[in-house]
Design a protein around this motif. Structure first.
Motif, PDB file in Angstrom:
ATOM      1  N   TRP A  13       0.654  -1.227  -0.087  1.00  0.00           N
ATOM      2  CA  TRP A  13       0.025  -0.043  -0.095  1.00  0.00           C
ATOM      3  C   TRP A  13       0.999   1.279  -0.010  1.00  0.00           C
ATOM      4  O   TRP A  13       0.527   2.363  -0.712  1.00  0.00           O
ATOM      5  CB  TRP A  13      -0.908   0.011   1.257  1.00  0.00           C
ATOM      6  CG  TRP A  13      -2.108   1.002   1.256  1.00  0.00           C
ATOM      7  CD1 TRP A  13      -2.103   1.911   2.169  1.00  0.00           C
ATOM      8  CD2 TRP A  13      -3.054   1.081  -0.019  1.00  0.00           C
ATOM      9  NE1 TRP A  13      -3.280   2.497   1.891  1.00  0.00           N
ATOM     10  CE2 TRP A  13      -4.130   2.296   0.582  1.00  0.00           C
ATOM     11  CE3 TRP A  13      -3.498   0.358  -0.960  1.00  0.00           C
ATOM     12  CZ2 TRP A  13      -5.071   2.514   0.037  1.00  0.00           C
ATOM     13  CZ3 TRP A  13      -4.461   0.832  -1.682  1.00  0.00           C
ATOM     14  CH2 TRP A  13      -5.431   1.871  -1.220  1.00  0.00           C
ATOM     15  N   LEU A  16       2.178   2.096  -3.449  1.00  0.00           N
ATOM     16  CA  LEU A  16       1.122   2.636  -4.182  1.00  0.00           C
ATOM     17  C   LEU A  16       1.167   4.112  -4.033  1.00  0.00           C
ATOM     18  O   LEU A  16       0.234   4.933  -4.439  1.00  0.00           O
ATOM     19  CB  LEU A  16      -0.110   1.962  -4.018  1.00  0.00           C
ATOM     20  CG  LEU A  16      -0.129   0.450  -4.785  1.00  0.00           C
ATOM     21  CD1 LEU A  16      -1.349  -0.180  -4.501  1.00  0.00           C
ATOM     22  CD2 LEU A  16      -0.068   0.593  -6.288  1.00  0.00           C
ATOM     23  N   ALA A  18      -0.370   5.285  -1.308  1.00  0.00           N
ATOM     24  CA  ALA A  18      -1.642   5.486  -0.849  1.00  0.00           C
ATOM     25  C   ALA A  18      -1.859   5.974   0.681  1.00  0.00           C
ATOM     26  O   ALA A  18      -0.897   5.899   1.505  1.00  0.00           O
ATOM     27  CB  ALA A  18      -2.471   4.337  -1.069  1.00  0.00           C
ATOM     28  N   CYS A  52      -5.052  -4.337  -3.962  1.00  0.00           N
ATOM     29  CA  CYS A  52      -6.139  -4.195  -5.137  1.00  0.00           C
ATOM     30  C   CYS A  52      -7.498  -4.263  -4.559  1.00  0.00           C
ATOM     31  O   CYS A  52      -8.116  -3.296  -5.148  1.00  0.00           O
ATOM     32  CB  CYS A  52      -5.756  -5.260  -6.055  1.00  0.00           C
ATOM     33  SG  CYS A  52      -6.522  -5.371  -7.711  1.00  0.00           S
ATOM     34  N   ALA A  55      -7.914  -0.689  -3.101  1.00  0.00           N
ATOM     35  CA  ALA A  55      -7.740   0.227  -4.271  1.00  0.00           C
ATOM     36  C   ALA A  55      -9.149   0.511  -4.751  1.00  0.00           C
ATOM     37  O   ALA A  55      -9.533   1.785  -5.190  1.00  0.00           O
ATOM     38  CB  ALA A  55      -6.704   0.198  -5.163  1.00  0.00           C
ATOM     39  N   GLU A  58     -11.352   2.348  -2.662  1.00  0.00           N
ATOM     40  CA  GLU A  58     -11.189   3.565  -2.647  1.00  0.00           C
ATOM     41  C   GLU A  58     -11.648   4.613  -3.704  1.00  0.00           C
ATOM     42  O   GLU A  58     -12.046   5.567  -3.716  1.00  0.00           O
ATOM     43  CB  GLU A  58      -9.586   3.893  -2.473  1.00  0.00           C
ATOM     44  CG  GLU A  58      -9.166   5.372  -2.245  1.00  0.00           C
ATOM     45  CD  GLU A  58      -7.637   5.742  -2.607  1.00  0.00           C
ATOM     46  OE1 GLU A  58      -7.074   6.504  -1.838  1.00  0.00           O
ATOM     47  OE2 GLU A  58      -6.794   4.798  -3.300  1.00  0.00           O
ATOM     48  N   ALA A 380      -3.886  -2.721  -9.324  1.00  0.00           N
ATOM     49  CA  ALA A 380      -4.180  -1.882  -7.924  1.00  0.00           C
ATOM     50  C   ALA A 380      -3.500  -0.376  -8.545  1.00  0.00           C
ATOM     51  O   ALA A 380      -4.003   0.822  -8.023  1.00  0.00           O
ATOM     52  CB  ALA A 380      -3.467  -2.325  -6.916  1.00  0.00           C
ATOM     53  N   ARG A 384      -5.661   3.297  -8.566  1.00  0.00           N
ATOM     54  CA  ARG A 384      -5.199   4.490  -7.725  1.00  0.00           C
ATOM     55  C   ARG A 384      -5.003   5.540  -8.782  1.00  0.00           C
ATOM     56  O   ARG A 384      -4.961   6.848  -8.194  1.00  0.00           O
ATOM     57  CB  ARG A 384      -3.758   4.043  -7.056  1.00  0.00           C
ATOM     58  CG  ARG A 384      -3.820   3.116  -5.821  1.00  0.00           C
ATOM     59  CD  ARG A 384      -3.481   3.573  -4.482  1.00  0.00           C
ATOM     60  NE  ARG A 384      -4.231   4.810  -4.009  1.00  0.00           N
ATOM     61  CZ  ARG A 384      -3.927   5.948  -4.003  1.00  0.00           C
ATOM     62  NH1 ARG A 384      -2.337   6.353  -4.299  1.00  0.00           N
ATOM     63  NH2 ARG A 384      -4.537   7.089  -3.709  1.00  0.00           N
ATOM     64  N   THR A 387      -8.187   7.116  -9.205  1.00  0.00           N
ATOM     65  CA  THR A 387      -8.712   7.898  -7.952  1.00  0.00           C
ATOM     66  C   THR A 387      -7.989   9.084  -8.247  1.00  0.00           C
ATOM     67  O   THR A 387      -8.597  10.240  -7.839  1.00  0.00           O
ATOM     68  CB  THR A 387      -8.511   7.156  -6.591  1.00  0.00           C
ATOM     69  OG1 THR A 387      -9.268   5.823  -6.697  1.00  0.00           O
ATOM     70  CG2 THR A 387      -8.625   7.856  -5.549  1.00  0.00           C
ATOM     71  N   GLY A 388      -6.857   9.228  -8.465  1.00  0.00           N
ATOM     72  CA  GLY A 388      -5.783  10.170  -8.564  1.00  0.00           C
ATOM     73  C   GLY A 388      -6.385  11.499  -9.468  1.00  0.00           C
ATOM     74  O   GLY A 388      -6.593  12.589  -9.276  1.00  0.00           O
TER      75      GLY A 388
END
Length: 482
Positions: A13, A16, A18, A52, A55, A58, A380, A384, A387-388
């Motif tokens: 994590w 990544l 996060a 994963c 993510a 999220e 994953a 992410r 999401t970004g």
């Protein structure tokens, strides 16, 4: 279910980039006797599936505006998923696995691992060894036995084939490629090309997948993924994105056919077509697809697709707003950067095969764990990045890069650490893990398809793919979603 976050989950994590506070959403349970090995394969598998799943949760929260769903990692489902390529059946028929010439061979000073599952790789192996096209196991064994292992490695690779000398951990660390791998992180995920807004589509609008009402069941709904990967890690990643609602279109060259058996496993939820990017008409079709894509995933040798305008830099300039995910066997650096590779070869080169073997011969992990693990980790990273993109300064092109060797290094040095190779438990062998509980059957164009269920699990997650695998290369070259 246990809520104690495993060290591997925390490490992955963090790799990544996060929020560590979200790790409290993760819990574990289920039988832990799957994937027995000297190295901590179980920890690698559960950690990567956990991140994963987290993510995906999220991204679901980012798209719906709700809280991040809780993640439940079932170790039995994880072990079954990592064996999915061995468990797939069509009308009761097991898939073909390794071809007769894909194996370890005793050389004059050690062992060599070859990969010859595809006809063109088999042909190149035999040419390199000076053998006729119909040569079998005995002839290859005799040809290899009289040569040094590294000489076989160099000769076969020079001919376009696949062979790797089996090294122990120390020899790999002393090798130039191994030393470069040791100096790199598990993965990289970064934004390149500035903070531009997503590029407009050919129709003049922008891709409007970013926010949708409803439940977090399909956080990738509306996301379009161009899948330019081959067995096994890349297709595992895109299969996961398809599970989560993405419109995934796999594209292969018509002259480089894929094994239908492999596609039966990794084609779940996707569509598959063929395009020759060297032909004008096909390239124009591809450009139209690219204009409407949100994610491009590549799994070919580094630089192999650059001539088609698919380098990250070219994509960032032409299609700002894309998520680009790149996967390779050996990494985009060092003397082996242009070499082809597979999970079994990476195990042999990095010392894993020696650690998992005996005094008599090298061994192997209980699953193609580097492939599966890197595949879920790649998914994953894409999640992410998506999401970004939803953040206040999330525009621009996002780039994720992973390599099987970096996953191997993490397994041997990051997860095992000072505890040594025995940290994962006993050598691979008999196990009480019964995968039947985590498999299912469905009708498919090939027949009655039995396959492993997805291990990705969070509150509201899909329990299965929306569609089974189809016939490789037979779908139209267009997006399914408007």
């Amino acid at each position: 279910m246990s809520s104690d976050v495993s060290p591997g989950t925390s490490q992955a994590w963090a790799a990544l980039g996060a929020d560590p506070a979200l790790l409290e959403r993760v819990s574990y349970g289920g039988p832990t006797d799957g994937l027995p090995a000297r190295l901590p394969v179980r920890e690698l598998a559960r950690a990567i599936v956990a991140v994963c799943s987290l993510a995906a949760a999220e991204l679901a929260a980012a798209r719906t505006g709700g809280p991040v769903p809780r993640v439940r990692v079932d170790d039995g489902a994880v072990a079954t998923a990592f064996l999915s390529d061995r468990l797939v059946r069509v009308d009761g028929r097991a898939a073909a696995t390794f071809a007769p010439l894909s194996r370890f061979w005793r050389a004059a000073d050690g062992w060599v691992r070859t990969h010859a599952n595809y006809p063109h790789h088999r042909e190149r192996l035999l040419v390199a060894l000076g053998l006729p096209g119909d040569a079998g196991v005995d002839a290859v064994a005799e040809a290899v036995a009289g040569r040094r292992a590294t000489d076989v490695e160099d000769t076969v690779y020079a001919a376009g084939g696949l062979a790797v000398a089996a090294r122990d951990v120390r020899r790999w660390a002393a090798h130039e490629q191994g030393a470069l791998v040791a100096g790199r992180p598990l993965l990289t995920l970064e934004r390149i090309g500035g903070a531009q807004a997503p590029a407009p589509t050919r129709a003049g609008g922008t891709r409007a997948w970013s926010r949708t009402p409803g439940t977090p069941r399909l956080p990738c709904a509306g996301v379009r993924v161009l899948d330019l990967t081959r067995v096994l890690a890349g297709p595992v990643a895109t299969r996961t994105l398809a599970l989560l609602g993405a419109d995934v279109l796999r594209i292969d060259a018509p002259g480089l056919p894929e094994s239908q058996d492999a596609h039966n496993d990794t084609g779940m939820g996707k569509r598959s077509t063929t395009l020759d990017l060297g032909r004008g008409a096909d390239h124009r079709v591809f450009e139209d697809l690219l204009a409407g894509a949100d994610v491009v995933v590549t799994g070919y040798r580094p630089g192999a697709l650059d001539r088609f305008g698919l380098s990250p830099e070219a994509l960032a300039e032409r299609r700002p707003g894309l998520v680009v995910a790149q996967l390779s066997a050996w990494g985009r650096y060092g003397p082996w950067r242009e070499r082809r590779g597979f999970d079994s070869l990476v195990q042999a080169a990095t010392g894993i095969a020696v650690l998992e073997g005996s005094a008599d011969e090298p061994g192997a992990l209980p699953a193609q764990a580097l492939d599966h693990g890197t595949g879920y980790l790649l998914a994953a990273a894409v999640l992410r990045a998506l999401t970004g993109r939803l953040g206040p300064d999330g525009g621009g092109t996002w780039l994720a890069r992973l390599a099987l060797t970096q996953t191997a290094h993490w397994l041997v040095h990051g997860l095992a650490g000072d505890a040594g190779p025995a940290a994962g438990g006993p050598p691979a062998g008999s196990t009480g893990h019964d995968p039947e509980r985590w498999t299912t059957e469905t009708d498919s164009p090939m027949g009655r398809l039995r396959h492993a269920l997805p291990p990705i699990a969070y509150e509201g997650a899909p329990a299965n793919w929306a569609r089974p695998s189809g016939l490789w290369g037979t779908d139209p070259a267009r997006w399914a979603t408007a």
